[in-house]
Design an enzyme around this catalytic site. Structure first.
Site, PDB file in Angstrom:
ATOM      1  N   PRO A   1       0.828  -1.220   0.000  1.00 29.67           N
ATOM      2  CA  PRO A   1       0.000   0.000   0.000  1.00 29.67           C
ATOM      3  C   PRO A   1       0.854   1.259   0.000  1.00 29.67           C
ATOM      4  O   PRO A   1       0.359   2.346  -0.291  1.00 29.67           O
ATOM      5  CB  PRO A   1      -0.828  -0.119   1.286  1.00 29.67           C
TER       6      PRO A   1
ATOM      7  N   GLU B   1       3.025  -6.923   8.440  1.00 29.66           N
ATOM      8  CA  GLU B   1       3.317  -5.492   8.279  1.00 29.66           C
ATOM      9  C   GLU B   1       4.257  -5.231   7.099  1.00 29.66           C
ATOM     10  O   GLU B   1       4.710  -4.107   6.907  1.00 29.66           O
ATOM     11  CB  GLU B   1       3.924  -4.932   9.570  1.00 29.66           C
TER      12      GLU B   1
ATOM     13  N   ARG C   1      -3.729  -9.607 -19.866  1.00 34.32           N
ATOM     14  CA  ARG C   1      -4.767  -9.462 -20.892  1.00 34.32           C
ATOM     15  C   ARG C   1      -4.318  -8.532 -22.023  1.00 34.32           C
ATOM     16  O   ARG C   1      -4.943  -8.479 -23.067  1.00 34.32           O
ATOM     17  CB  ARG C   1      -6.105  -9.002 -20.291  1.00 34.32           C
TER      18      ARG C   1
ATOM     19  N   ASP D   1     -10.877   0.044 -23.975  1.00 31.02           N
ATOM     20  CA  ASP D   1     -11.198   0.093 -22.557  1.00 31.02           C
ATOM     21  C   ASP D   1     -11.177   1.491 -21.971  1.00 31.02           C
ATOM     22  O   ASP D   1     -10.444   2.341 -22.417  1.00 31.02           O
ATOM     23  CB  ASP D   1     -10.148  -0.684 -21.752  1.00 31.02           C
TER      24      ASP D   1
HETATM   25  N1  ADE Z   1      -0.855  -4.925   0.127  1.00 29.84           N
HETATM   26  C1  ADE Z   1      -1.738  -4.465   1.035  1.00 29.84           C
HETATM   27  N2  ADE Z   1      -2.465  -3.473   0.530  1.00 29.84           N
HETATM   28  C2  ADE Z   1      -2.048  -3.285  -0.763  1.00 29.84           C
HETATM   29  C3  ADE Z   1      -2.415  -2.405  -1.792  1.00 29.84           C
HETATM   30  N3  ADE Z   1      -3.371  -1.473  -1.633  1.00 29.84           N
HETATM   31  N4  ADE Z   1      -1.775  -2.497  -2.970  1.00 29.84           N
HETATM   32  C4  ADE Z   1      -0.798  -3.409  -3.139  1.00 29.84           C
HETATM   33  N5  ADE Z   1      -0.410  -4.271  -2.206  1.00 29.84           N
HETATM   34  C5  ADE Z   1      -1.018  -4.213  -1.017  1.00 29.84           C
END
Ligand code: ADE
Length: 261
Positions: free
Chosen positions: A88, A115, A157, A172
């Site tokens: 994230p 984590e 794809r 797309d």
């Molecule tokens: N791992 C946890 N959340 C994530 C996200 N939003 N994008 C990529 N990997 C992740």
């Protein structure tokens, strides 16, 4: 294209045996290899995590199994892969980035849990191969597995021969190369009337010019309602007079999306 996926949950990737990707694998277009991170542990409990230095909640993935896994998976080949770390905290994964990754011959995905992975793993790998930390959106998943599935589907794809109809990737929402980035408008198929709801008559008219214009109007409307950020990023010169009329009209309406456009 070759794709290696390293994870503590190889079973998570069963969907990659289905549909277009399954067929591309069977035909040899796509070589996807799954690896269980725990096969590079050497203790009785196959431990992959430990407490974080500096304190704090949760656990961090240990560097040793990851180091061995990446050494083994990338060994013995002439080529060097690109390593993708889903997190994230990464750079946003977009269609443009997918287009670029689809041009790579070999990708390795390292799926973190808990984590995250000890940061030295990325630093060490970066001495031998390009490394990208990528996020699929501004939310936190329980691990990198589902993010990897999303990225693998988006990238593969685009490969020649994977999609049945090569045109549909070009059309797309977000396809690169289109001038303004618009989301797609609504689509319809037979029957022409269903539960009293009619297909917009222009789509049955056979007038290709009118159909194209109608589709662009709908795409502009939906983009203005659902993704105004995309329109703000588009230079004014990319809109024609009719585009501007449609945008003025939709901006004058209330902000809720009707069921049908
Ligand atoms: N791992 C946890 N959340 C994530 C996200 N939003 N994008 C990529 N990997 C992740």
């Amino acid at each position: 294209m070759r794709i290696d996926i390293i994870t503590i949950f190889p079973d998570y990737f069963a969907p990659l045996e289905l549909s277009l990707i399954g067929r591309a694998r069977a035909s040899g277009l796509l070589d996807i290899r799954l690896h269980d991170l725990r096969s590079w542990t050497h203790d009785r409990h196959n431990t992959v995590d430990d407490t974080p230095y500096g304190g704090g909640p949760g656990m961090v993935m240990k560097p040793e199994p990851w180091g061995e896994a990446l050494d083994t998976v990338t060994a013995g080949a002439d080529a060097v892969p690109r390593l993708v770390l889903p997190t994230p905290s990464g750079v946003p994964f977009t269609q443009q980035r997918a287009d670029r990754l689809a041009g790579e011959p070999w990708l390795v995905f390292a799926c973190g849990r808990y984590e995250g992975i000890d940061s030295r793993v990325a630093a060490d790998a970066a001495q031998r191969m390009p490394v990208e930390e990528l996020s699929i959106g501004d939310y936190v998943l329980a691990g990198g597995e589902s993010a990897t599935l999303v990225m693998v589907e988006t990238i593969t794809r685009l490969l020649p021969g994977v999609l049945g109809n090569a045109e549909s990737a070009v059309q797309d929402s977000f396809a690169s190369g289109s001038m303004a980035r618009l989301v797609e408008g609504p689509v319809y198929t037979k029957p022409p009337v269903w539960r009293g709801l009619e297909v917009p008559p222009v789509l049955l008219s056979g007038n290709h010019g009118a159909v194209d214009r109608w589709r662009r109007d709908q795409a502009l409307r939906r983009t203005a309602r659902n993704r105004p950020d995309l329109l703000r990023d588009t230079p004014d010169g990319e809109f024609d007079r009719r585009d501007r009329e449609v945008l003025t009209e939709v901006r004058g309406q209330s902000g809720t999306e009707p069921v049908a456009d």
